[in-house]
Enzyme design. Structure first.
Site, PDB file in Angstrom:
ATOM      1  N   ASP A   7       0.975  -1.162  -0.061  1.00  0.00           N
ATOM      2  CA  ASP A   7      -0.032   0.103   0.027  1.00  0.00           C
ATOM      3  C   ASP A   7       0.851   1.097   0.108  1.00  0.00           C
ATOM      4  OD1 ASP A   7      -2.344   1.481   0.310  1.00  0.00           O
ATOM      5  OD2 ASP A   7      -2.020   1.499   2.222  1.00  0.00           O
ATOM      6  N   GLU A  68      -1.068  -1.201  -4.911  1.00  0.00           N
ATOM      7  CA  GLU A  68      -2.473  -0.472  -5.299  1.00  0.00           C
ATOM      8  C   GLU A  68      -2.237   0.428  -6.188  1.00  0.00           C
ATOM      9  OE1 GLU A  68      -5.392   0.818  -1.837  1.00  0.00           O
ATOM     10  OE2 GLU A  68      -4.182   2.678  -2.306  1.00  0.00           O
ATOM     11  N   ASP A 141      -2.883   1.058   7.052  1.00  0.00           N
ATOM     12  CA  ASP A 141      -1.896   0.817   5.675  1.00  0.00           C
ATOM     13  C   ASP A 141      -1.391  -0.728   5.747  1.00  0.00           C
ATOM     14  OD1 ASP A 141      -1.434   4.032   4.994  1.00  0.00           O
ATOM     15  OD2 ASP A 141      -1.385   3.768   6.895  1.00  0.00           O
TER      16      ASP A 141
END
Length: 194
Positions: A7, A68, A141
């Site tokens: 992430d 991501e 996260d």
């Protein structure tokens, strides 16, 4: 298959490694968050992220890296930092000839919770359940990094089958067009000789 989920972010970059087994079974190998101080130079922050990712790649030896995909946000500065961190991660993986898969936030949410509009708390709860963790990964996260890994494990077989089917369909279409062209040539040649 082992997946390193990332992430990306400049202030907090979530890292999570998951192993996929038969069916939808998934286990957590490791999870952490790389933090960089906001007052540090951008180049130093990116270097810190790169160093951490390279350590994780060397230590955990994933088969693929799932990152991501940056999406449009209202805060351009946040988008830029996320994109830069994601680029560093992709570069680290490319140096090791590892495939990199990008998943949108809505793809990840849908894979984990069944809804592409789930909030962070719902994603964290489902990651905790799916991985049978004793406590919720924190901060968000960290949970998001694990969710990316799970998403990739669950979605990739379907994506691979679709890509294979598309390749077969394209090959059949090429073969069909070639046969039609050959038949048209034969017809023209036969018509010219009679």
């Amino acid at each position: 298959m082992r997946v390193l989920g990332v992430d990306p972010g400049l202030t907090r970059c979530g890292l999570g490694v998951v192993d996929g087994g038969l069916g939808r079974s998934v286990t957590c190998v490791a999870v952490d968050v790389v933090r960089t101080p906001a007052e540090a130079e951008l180049s130093q922050r990116l270097l810190r992220i790169a160093d951490a990712v390279e350590e994780w790649l060397d230590f955990h030896r994933p088969d693929v890296v799932a990152v991501e995909r940056v999406f449009s946000q209202h805060n351009v500065r946040t988008v830029m930092g996320t994109a830069q961190a994601g680029g560093v991660v992709a570069l680290c993986a490319a140096r090791r000839d590892l495939p990199v898969a990008f998943h949108t936030p809505s793809e990840v949410k849908a894979a984990i919770t069944g809804s592409g509009r789930a909030d962070k708390a719902q994603v964290t709860t489902m990651v905790t359940r799916v991985l049978r963790l004793a406590r919720k990964p924190s901060p968000a996260d960290a949970a998001d990094a694990l969710a990316l890994g799970i998403c990739h494990l669950w979605r990739e077989p379907m994506r691979a089958r679709l890509a294979e089917a598309e390749a077969r369909a394209a090959e059949l279409a090429r073969t069909h067009r070639a046969r039609l062209a050959a038949a048209a040539r034969r017809k023209r040649e036969t018509g010219a000789t009679s």
